[in-house]
Design a protein around this motif. Structure first.
Motif, PDB file in Angstrom:
ATOM      1  N   GLY A   1       0.853  -1.234  -0.071  1.00  0.00           N
ATOM      2  CA  GLY A   1      -0.067  -0.130   0.015  1.00  0.00           C
ATOM      3  C   GLY A   1       0.823   1.253  -0.061  1.00  0.00           C
ATOM      4  O   GLY A   1       1.743   1.391   0.316  1.00  0.00           O
ATOM      5  N   ILE A   2       0.204   2.405  -0.604  1.00  0.00           N
ATOM      6  CA  ILE A   2       0.856   3.606  -0.331  1.00  0.00           C
ATOM      7  C   ILE A   2       0.988   3.935   1.097  1.00  0.00           C
ATOM      8  O   ILE A   2       2.080   4.380   1.601  1.00  0.00           O
ATOM      9  CB  ILE A   2      -0.099   4.873  -1.106  1.00  0.00           C
ATOM     10  CG1 ILE A   2       0.061   4.475  -2.495  1.00  0.00           C
ATOM     11  CG2 ILE A   2       0.660   6.380  -0.921  1.00  0.00           C
ATOM     12  CD1 ILE A   2      -0.744   5.498  -3.324  1.00  0.00           C
ATOM     13  N   SER A   3      -0.038   3.849   1.815  1.00  0.00           N
ATOM     14  CA  SER A   3      -0.035   4.095   3.195  1.00  0.00           C
ATOM     15  C   SER A   3      -0.224   2.609   4.129  1.00  0.00           C
ATOM     16  O   SER A   3      -0.877   1.748   3.370  1.00  0.00           O
ATOM     17  CB  SER A   3      -0.849   4.839   3.816  1.00  0.00           C
ATOM     18  OG  SER A   3      -0.817   5.360   5.024  1.00  0.00           O
ATOM     19  N   GLY A   4       0.023   2.615   5.165  1.00  0.00           N
ATOM     20  CA  GLY A   4      -0.405   1.227   6.015  1.00  0.00           C
ATOM     21  C   GLY A   4      -0.212   1.449   7.550  1.00  0.00           C
ATOM     22  O   GLY A   4       0.074   2.584   7.927  1.00  0.00           O
ATOM     23  N   LEU A   5      -0.584   0.474   8.175  1.00  0.00           N
ATOM     24  CA  LEU A   5      -0.564   0.631   9.553  1.00  0.00           C
ATOM     25  C   LEU A   5       0.762   1.102  10.372  1.00  0.00           C
ATOM     26  O   LEU A   5       0.702   1.989  11.093  1.00  0.00           O
ATOM     27  CB  LEU A   5      -0.901  -0.717  10.426  1.00  0.00           C
ATOM     28  CG  LEU A   5      -1.284  -0.698  11.822  1.00  0.00           C
ATOM     29  CD1 LEU A   5      -2.422   0.175  11.998  1.00  0.00           C
ATOM     30  CD2 LEU A   5      -1.678  -2.096  12.217  1.00  0.00           C
ATOM     31  N   TRP A   6       2.024   0.415  10.055  1.00  0.00           N
ATOM     32  CA  TRP A   6       3.157   1.145  10.604  1.00  0.00           C
ATOM     33  C   TRP A   6       3.340   2.666  10.186  1.00  0.00           C
ATOM     34  O   TRP A   6       4.013   3.481  10.942  1.00  0.00           O
ATOM     35  CB  TRP A   6       4.509   0.135  10.263  1.00  0.00           C
ATOM     36  CG  TRP A   6       4.904   0.510   8.611  1.00  0.00           C
ATOM     37  CD1 TRP A   6       4.599  -0.238   7.903  1.00  0.00           C
ATOM     38  CD2 TRP A   6       5.672   1.256   8.413  1.00  0.00           C
ATOM     39  NE1 TRP A   6       5.324   0.068   6.553  1.00  0.00           N
ATOM     40  CE2 TRP A   6       6.216   1.183   6.860  1.00  0.00           C
ATOM     41  CE3 TRP A   6       6.612   2.299   8.900  1.00  0.00           C
ATOM     42  CZ2 TRP A   6       7.032   1.963   6.278  1.00  0.00           C
ATOM     43  CZ3 TRP A   6       7.367   3.099   8.450  1.00  0.00           C
ATOM     44  CH2 TRP A   6       7.621   2.954   6.964  1.00  0.00           C
ATOM     45  N   GLN A   7       2.989   3.229   8.976  1.00  0.00           N
ATOM     46  CA  GLN A   7       3.416   4.359   8.574  1.00  0.00           C
ATOM     47  C   GLN A   7       2.402   5.444   9.362  1.00  0.00           C
ATOM     48  O   GLN A   7       2.959   6.503   9.486  1.00  0.00           O
ATOM     49  CB  GLN A   7       2.721   4.616   7.122  1.00  0.00           C
ATOM     50  CG  GLN A   7       3.759   3.982   5.971  1.00  0.00           C
ATOM     51  CD  GLN A   7       3.166   2.836   5.806  1.00  0.00           C
ATOM     52  OE1 GLN A   7       2.503   1.970   6.274  1.00  0.00           O
ATOM     53  NE2 GLN A   7       3.384   2.455   4.400  1.00  0.00           N
ATOM     54  N   VAL A   8       1.301   5.159   9.844  1.00  0.00           N
ATOM     55  CA  VAL A   8       0.425   5.933  10.935  1.00  0.00           C
ATOM     56  C   VAL A   8       0.729   5.489  12.146  1.00  0.00           C
ATOM     57  O   VAL A   8       0.277   6.424  13.082  1.00  0.00           O
ATOM     58  CB  VAL A   8      -0.971   5.804  10.288  1.00  0.00           C
ATOM     59  CG1 VAL A   8      -0.993   6.266   9.148  1.00  0.00           C
ATOM     60  CG2 VAL A   8      -1.792   4.611  10.752  1.00  0.00           C
ATOM     61  N   THR A   9       1.442   4.627  12.749  1.00  0.00           N
ATOM     62  CA  THR A   9       1.694   4.398  14.169  1.00  0.00           C
ATOM     63  C   THR A   9       3.133   4.758  14.656  1.00  0.00           C
ATOM     64  O   THR A   9       3.147   5.966  15.257  1.00  0.00           O
ATOM     65  CB  THR A   9       1.280   3.028  14.293  1.00  0.00           C
ATOM     66  OG1 THR A   9       2.146   2.096  13.761  1.00  0.00           O
ATOM     67  CG2 THR A   9      -0.086   2.586  14.443  1.00  0.00           C
ATOM     68  N   ASP A  10       4.117   4.140  14.128  1.00  0.00           N
ATOM     69  CA  ASP A  10       5.270   4.250  14.480  1.00  0.00           C
ATOM     70  C   ASP A  10       6.257   5.140  13.302  1.00  0.00           C
ATOM     71  O   ASP A  10       7.162   5.701  13.854  1.00  0.00           O
ATOM     72  CB  ASP A  10       6.161   2.967  14.730  1.00  0.00           C
ATOM     73  CG  ASP A  10       5.368   2.061  15.592  1.00  0.00           C
ATOM     74  OD1 ASP A  10       5.004   2.535  16.737  1.00  0.00           O
ATOM     75  OD2 ASP A  10       5.377   1.201  15.645  1.00  0.00           O
ATOM     76  N   ARG A  11       5.499   5.187  12.332  1.00  0.00           N
ATOM     77  CA  ARG A  11       6.331   5.777  11.219  1.00  0.00           C
ATOM     78  C   ARG A  11       7.677   5.446  11.117  1.00  0.00           C
ATOM     79  O   ARG A  11       8.039   4.157  11.346  1.00  0.00           O
ATOM     80  CB  ARG A  11       6.196   7.541  11.484  1.00  0.00           C
ATOM     81  CG  ARG A  11       6.286   8.368  10.035  1.00  0.00           C
ATOM     82  CD  ARG A  11       5.013   8.348   9.484  1.00  0.00           C
ATOM     83  NE  ARG A  11       5.431   9.021   8.032  1.00  0.00           N
ATOM     84  CZ  ARG A  11       4.997   9.913   7.365  1.00  0.00           C
ATOM     85  NH1 ARG A  11       4.081  10.743   8.341  1.00  0.00           N
ATOM     86  NH2 ARG A  11       5.086  10.518   6.335  1.00  0.00           N
ATOM     87  N   ASN A  12       8.732   6.321  10.884  1.00  0.00           N
ATOM     88  CA  ASN A  12      10.045   5.907  10.793  1.00  0.00           C
ATOM     89  C   ASN A  12      10.835   5.794  12.051  1.00  0.00           C
ATOM     90  O   ASN A  12      12.109   5.227  12.231  1.00  0.00           O
ATOM     91  CB  ASN A  12      10.813   7.177  10.026  1.00  0.00           C
ATOM     92  CG  ASN A  12      10.608   6.978   8.658  1.00  0.00           C
ATOM     93  OD1 ASN A  12      10.325   6.146   7.900  1.00  0.00           O
ATOM     94  ND2 ASN A  12      10.456   8.084   8.026  1.00  0.00           N
ATOM     95  N   ALA A  13       9.807   5.975  13.222  1.00  0.00           N
ATOM     96  CA  ALA A  13      10.733   5.536  14.560  1.00  0.00           C
ATOM     97  C   ALA A  13      10.725   3.756  14.727  1.00  0.00           C
ATOM     98  O   ALA A  13      11.455   3.346  15.566  1.00  0.00           O
ATOM     99  CB  ALA A  13       9.793   6.155  15.744  1.00  0.00           C
ATOM    100  N   SER A  14      10.273   3.362  13.807  1.00  0.00           N
ATOM    101  CA  SER A  14      10.034   1.685  14.041  1.00  0.00           C
ATOM    102  C   SER A  14      11.305   1.199  13.537  1.00  0.00           C
ATOM    103  O   SER A  14      11.701   1.635  12.154  1.00  0.00           O
ATOM    104  CB  SER A  14       8.795   1.148  13.578  1.00  0.00           C
ATOM    105  OG  SER A  14       8.774   1.625  12.265  1.00  0.00           O
ATOM    106  N   SER A  15      11.880  -0.041  13.845  1.00  0.00           N
ATOM    107  CA  SER A  15      12.761  -0.631  13.065  1.00  0.00           C
ATOM    108  C   SER A  15      12.427  -1.380  11.965  1.00  0.00           C
ATOM    109  O   SER A  15      11.077  -1.651  12.009  1.00  0.00           O
ATOM    110  CB  SER A  15      13.565  -1.514  14.316  1.00  0.00           C
ATOM    111  OG  SER A  15      12.859  -2.584  14.612  1.00  0.00           O
TER     112      SER A  15
END
Length: 193
Positions: free
Chosen positions: A141-155
């Protein structure tokens, strides 16, 4: 497809303005294409606005060889917080995720969805620890769950876990939630680099 087409038409003036700024800011084309993994382990070229200098891949190798701290950061996140390869306009495009807008074309071609897991790069498959088996069963997807929760803070590992969670717990309400959060996150420019 209807939503992707509608959003592409609405965004057309922004496409033209962004294209002009990229052209004036640095050498190279307006768009950037990169091979990604799609549904069923297929391959497609993802389309984005170019945010980096034209020699970005070569510069990445040199940066990682010369700087152990950047190398460790890149191994964990597959990104760099203060990436020196970004152009001036590229930093702004990344902050507000404007560089992702051309991916509506990938949606219209049937290669991507508006919401879904990340579109992973083929070399990342060996680092997906078997999660590729479930992630590659759906369109990225263009967007997804990780993009709106942790964004780039997630490993990278955390992104994989979040993508698997999304696929296993998919619902229309979850997608509506992600769309709403995407709008908020994009306008605030929170967590993107």
């Amino acid at each position: 497809i209807f939503l992707g087409t509608s959003l592409s038409i609405v965004a057309l003036p922004l496409f033209l303005i962004v294209s002009l700024f990229i052209y004036l800011d640095s050498k190279g084309g307006v768009f950037f294409q990169q091979v990604r993994m799609g549904i069923g382990n297929s391959r497609f070229k993802i389309l984005k606005f170019r945010t980096m200098r034209i020699d970005a891949e070569k510069r990445l190798r040199v940066l990682l060889e010369q700087n152990e701290h950047l190398k460790q950061e890149y191994e964990i996140y597959h990104k760099m917080r203060n990436d020196p390869r970004l152009t001036k306009i590229g930093k702004i495009l990344r902050k507000f995720s404007i560089d992702e807008l051309p991916q509506f074309w990938n949606v219209l071609k049937g290669e991507m969805s508006l919401i879904g897991p990340r579109a992973y790069i083929p070399w990342e498959k060996s680092k997906m620890n078997g999660n590729d088996e479930i992630i590659l069963k759906v369109k990225p997807g263009i967007s997804g769950l990780w993009q709106v929760t942790d964004r780039n803070a997630s490993s990278f590992e955390e992104r994989l876990i979040t993508d698997v969670y999304y696929i296993r717990n998919w619902s229309m309400f979850l997608d509506i939630y992600i769309v709403a959060r995407t709008i908020a996150v994009v306008f605030l420019g929170k967590g993107a680099y």
